[in-house]
Design a protein around this motif. Structure first.
Motif, PDB file in Angstrom:
ATOM      1  N   GLU A  89      46.545  45.071  45.752  1.00  0.00           N
ATOM      2  CA  GLU A  89      46.896  44.066  46.232  1.00  0.00           C
ATOM      3  C   GLU A  89      45.704  43.055  46.994  1.00  0.00           C
ATOM      4  O   GLU A  89      45.393  41.882  46.663  1.00  0.00           O
ATOM      5  CB  GLU A  89      48.067  43.927  47.393  1.00  0.00           C
ATOM      6  CG  GLU A  89      48.561  42.599  47.975  1.00  0.00           C
ATOM      7  CD  GLU A  89      49.550  42.761  48.842  1.00  0.00           C
ATOM      8  OE1 GLU A  89      50.082  41.736  49.526  1.00  0.00           O
ATOM      9  OE2 GLU A  89      49.960  43.776  49.426  1.00  0.00           O
ATOM     10  N   SER A  90      45.009  43.857  47.924  1.00  0.00           N
ATOM     11  CA  SER A  90      43.931  43.250  48.413  1.00  0.00           C
ATOM     12  C   SER A  90      42.754  42.765  47.440  1.00  0.00           C
ATOM     13  O   SER A  90      42.115  41.604  47.635  1.00  0.00           O
ATOM     14  CB  SER A  90      43.336  44.090  49.547  1.00  0.00           C
ATOM     15  OG  SER A  90      42.805  45.436  48.983  1.00  0.00           O
ATOM     16  N   THR A  91      42.454  43.616  46.430  1.00  0.00           N
ATOM     17  CA  THR A  91      41.726  43.199  45.290  1.00  0.00           C
ATOM     18  C   THR A  91      41.871  41.949  44.557  1.00  0.00           C
ATOM     19  O   THR A  91      41.243  41.240  44.278  1.00  0.00           O
ATOM     20  CB  THR A  91      41.480  44.539  44.363  1.00  0.00           C
ATOM     21  OG1 THR A  91      40.999  45.663  45.285  1.00  0.00           O
ATOM     22  CG2 THR A  91      40.280  43.986  43.251  1.00  0.00           C
ATOM     23  N   THR A  92      43.034  41.957  44.127  1.00  0.00           N
ATOM     24  CA  THR A  92      43.749  40.712  43.655  1.00  0.00           C
ATOM     25  C   THR A  92      43.794  39.532  44.400  1.00  0.00           C
ATOM     26  O   THR A  92      42.957  38.443  43.749  1.00  0.00           O
ATOM     27  CB  THR A  92      45.483  40.847  43.408  1.00  0.00           C
ATOM     28  OG1 THR A  92      45.485  42.330  42.504  1.00  0.00           O
ATOM     29  CG2 THR A  92      45.791  39.788  42.442  1.00  0.00           C
ATOM     30  N   TYR A  93      43.917  39.453  45.563  1.00  0.00           N
ATOM     31  CA  TYR A  93      43.712  38.308  46.484  1.00  0.00           C
ATOM     32  C   TYR A  93      42.458  38.105  46.537  1.00  0.00           C
ATOM     33  O   TYR A  93      41.820  36.749  46.812  1.00  0.00           O
ATOM     34  CB  TYR A  93      44.479  38.415  47.637  1.00  0.00           C
ATOM     35  CG  TYR A  93      45.743  38.410  47.582  1.00  0.00           C
ATOM     36  CD1 TYR A  93      46.403  36.861  47.379  1.00  0.00           C
ATOM     37  CD2 TYR A  93      46.773  39.343  47.925  1.00  0.00           C
ATOM     38  CE1 TYR A  93      47.585  36.672  47.140  1.00  0.00           C
ATOM     39  CE2 TYR A  93      48.182  38.983  47.764  1.00  0.00           C
ATOM     40  CZ  TYR A  93      48.729  37.684  47.528  1.00  0.00           C
ATOM     41  OH  TYR A  93      50.129  37.633  47.250  1.00  0.00           O
ATOM     42  N   GLN A  94      41.486  38.974  46.914  1.00  0.00           N
ATOM     43  CA  GLN A  94      40.017  38.689  47.146  1.00  0.00           C
ATOM     44  C   GLN A  94      39.277  38.093  45.621  1.00  0.00           C
ATOM     45  O   GLN A  94      38.660  37.168  45.864  1.00  0.00           O
ATOM     46  CB  GLN A  94      39.442  39.874  47.312  1.00  0.00           C
ATOM     47  CG  GLN A  94      37.732  39.755  47.574  1.00  0.00           C
ATOM     48  CD  GLN A  94      37.232  41.190  47.962  1.00  0.00           C
ATOM     49  OE1 GLN A  94      37.691  42.299  48.262  1.00  0.00           O
ATOM     50  NE2 GLN A  94      35.862  41.001  47.871  1.00  0.00           N
ATOM     51  N   LEU A  95      39.652  38.669  44.615  1.00  0.00           N
ATOM     52  CA  LEU A  95      39.149  37.949  43.301  1.00  0.00           C
ATOM     53  C   LEU A  95      39.759  36.558  43.158  1.00  0.00           C
ATOM     54  O   LEU A  95      38.984  35.759  42.740  1.00  0.00           O
ATOM     55  CB  LEU A  95      39.604  38.772  42.266  1.00  0.00           C
ATOM     56  CG  LEU A  95      38.942  40.061  42.012  1.00  0.00           C
ATOM     57  CD1 LEU A  95      39.689  41.262  40.896  1.00  0.00           C
ATOM     58  CD2 LEU A  95      37.474  40.138  41.883  1.00  0.00           C
ATOM     59  N   ALA A  96      40.969  36.424  43.280  1.00  0.00           N
ATOM     60  CA  ALA A  96      41.503  35.072  43.430  1.00  0.00           C
ATOM     61  C   ALA A  96      40.630  33.929  44.261  1.00  0.00           C
ATOM     62  O   ALA A  96      40.448  32.785  43.887  1.00  0.00           O
ATOM     63  CB  ALA A  96      43.123  34.892  43.805  1.00  0.00           C
ATOM     64  N   ALA A  97      40.264  34.408  45.564  1.00  0.00           N
ATOM     65  CA  ALA A  97      39.747  33.820  46.529  1.00  0.00           C
ATOM     66  C   ALA A  97      38.252  33.399  46.166  1.00  0.00           C
ATOM     67  O   ALA A  97      37.697  32.317  46.438  1.00  0.00           O
ATOM     68  CB  ALA A  97      39.806  34.498  47.917  1.00  0.00           C
ATOM     69  N   GLU A  98      37.618  34.533  45.542  1.00  0.00           N
ATOM     70  CA  GLU A  98      36.309  34.214  44.936  1.00  0.00           C
ATOM     71  C   GLU A  98      36.449  33.212  43.593  1.00  0.00           C
ATOM     72  O   GLU A  98      35.160  33.177  43.037  1.00  0.00           O
ATOM     73  CB  GLU A  98      35.690  35.390  45.029  1.00  0.00           C
ATOM     74  CG  GLU A  98      35.427  36.147  46.109  1.00  0.00           C
ATOM     75  CD  GLU A  98      34.926  37.497  46.122  1.00  0.00           C
ATOM     76  OE1 GLU A  98      34.814  38.068  44.886  1.00  0.00           O
ATOM     77  OE2 GLU A  98      34.822  38.214  47.136  1.00  0.00           O
ATOM     78  N   GLY A  99      37.487  33.218  43.147  1.00  0.00           N
ATOM     79  CA  GLY A  99      37.336  32.528  41.726  1.00  0.00           C
ATOM     80  C   GLY A  99      37.059  33.229  40.756  1.00  0.00           C
ATOM     81  O   GLY A  99      36.331  32.809  39.568  1.00  0.00           O
ATOM     82  N   ARG A 100      37.027  34.804  40.615  1.00  0.00           N
ATOM     83  CA  ARG A 100      36.560  35.477  39.679  1.00  0.00           C
ATOM     84  C   ARG A 100      37.747  35.986  38.878  1.00  0.00           C
ATOM     85  O   ARG A 100      37.456  36.989  38.093  1.00  0.00           O
ATOM     86  CB  ARG A 100      35.850  36.614  40.293  1.00  0.00           C
ATOM     87  CG  ARG A 100      34.474  36.269  41.021  1.00  0.00           C
ATOM     88  CD  ARG A 100      34.105  37.247  41.962  1.00  0.00           C
ATOM     89  NE  ARG A 100      33.798  38.569  41.389  1.00  0.00           N
ATOM     90  CZ  ARG A 100      33.755  39.897  41.758  1.00  0.00           C
ATOM     91  NH1 ARG A 100      33.647  39.852  43.214  1.00  0.00           N
ATOM     92  NH2 ARG A 100      33.731  40.679  41.188  1.00  0.00           N
ATOM     93  N   LEU A 101      39.030  35.610  38.823  1.00  0.00           N
ATOM     94  CA  LEU A 101      39.826  35.976  37.891  1.00  0.00           C
ATOM     95  C   LEU A 101      39.626  35.249  36.727  1.00  0.00           C
ATOM     96  O   LEU A 101      39.258  34.072  36.751  1.00  0.00           O
ATOM     97  CB  LEU A 101      41.601  35.669  38.508  1.00  0.00           C
ATOM     98  CG  LEU A 101      41.817  36.529  39.631  1.00  0.00           C
ATOM     99  CD1 LEU A 101      43.233  36.339  40.175  1.00  0.00           C
ATOM    100  CD2 LEU A 101      41.770  38.072  39.072  1.00  0.00           C
ATOM    101  N   PRO A 102      40.003  35.673  35.482  1.00  0.00           N
ATOM    102  CA  PRO A 102      39.692  35.003  34.021  1.00  0.00           C
ATOM    103  C   PRO A 102      40.765  33.899  33.724  1.00  0.00           C
ATOM    104  O   PRO A 102      40.924  33.433  32.562  1.00  0.00           O
ATOM    105  CB  PRO A 102      39.943  36.220  33.232  1.00  0.00           C
ATOM    106  CG  PRO A 102      40.860  37.126  33.917  1.00  0.00           C
ATOM    107  CD  PRO A 102      40.643  36.976  35.256  1.00  0.00           C
ATOM    108  N   PHE A 103      41.615  33.510  34.866  1.00  0.00           N
ATOM    109  CA  PHE A 103      42.509  32.310  34.611  1.00  0.00           C
ATOM    110  C   PHE A 103      42.704  31.533  35.626  1.00  0.00           C
ATOM    111  O   PHE A 103      42.218  31.982  37.018  1.00  0.00           O
ATOM    112  CB  PHE A 103      43.792  32.672  33.991  1.00  0.00           C
ATOM    113  CG  PHE A 103      44.092  34.184  34.481  1.00  0.00           C
ATOM    114  CD1 PHE A 103      44.661  34.387  35.557  1.00  0.00           C
ATOM    115  CD2 PHE A 103      44.191  35.383  33.533  1.00  0.00           C
ATOM    116  CE1 PHE A 103      44.944  35.606  36.465  1.00  0.00           C
ATOM    117  CE2 PHE A 103      44.555  36.485  34.008  1.00  0.00           C
ATOM    118  CZ  PHE A 103      44.757  36.663  35.406  1.00  0.00           C
ATOM    119  N   GLU A 104      43.225  30.409  35.700  1.00  0.00           N
ATOM    120  CA  GLU A 104      43.382  29.452  36.894  1.00  0.00           C
ATOM    121  C   GLU A 104      44.315  30.127  37.756  1.00  0.00           C
ATOM    122  O   GLU A 104      45.581  30.478  37.208  1.00  0.00           O
ATOM    123  CB  GLU A 104      43.742  28.062  36.456  1.00  0.00           C
ATOM    124  CG  GLU A 104      43.879  27.130  37.469  1.00  0.00           C
ATOM    125  CD  GLU A 104      44.463  25.881  36.938  1.00  0.00           C
ATOM    126  OE1 GLU A 104      44.388  24.607  37.791  1.00  0.00           O
ATOM    127  OE2 GLU A 104      44.909  25.634  35.777  1.00  0.00           O
TER     128      GLU A 104
END
Length: 79
Positions: free
Chosen positions: A30-45
């Motif tokens: 969970e924490s990694t998912t939210y961190q990647l989203a906050a940093e804009g590092r997920l491969p989708f919007e």
């Protein structure tokens, strides 16, 4: 941590929550998912609706290789 099956991924609504659905589909905590989203590092919007963060199911499925990439047909290809 529960991961999603391919059948479950095909049965999702048009918009899914970042956690748990997207995180579990990617095998992330969970924490990694939210961190990647906050940093804009997920491969989708990531779409924010109020305090909720969501992802289009089609983007998730395409990233996981469950849907083909959209064709980049140009106007010249149509003639």
């Amino acid at each position: 941590m529960k991961t999603l099956t391919i059948a479950e991924l095909y049965d999702l609504p048009a918009l899914v929550p970042l956690w748990p659905t997207v995180g579990q589909a990617l095998g992330l905590a969970e924490s990694t998912t939210y961190q990647l989203a906050a940093e804009g590092r997920l491969p989708f919007e990531v779409i924010r609706l109020g305090r909720r963060r969501n992802v289009r199911t089609v983007d998730l499925q395409r990233f996981l290789g469950l849907l083909p990439e959209p064709s980049k047909q140009t106007k010249a290809d149509c003639t």
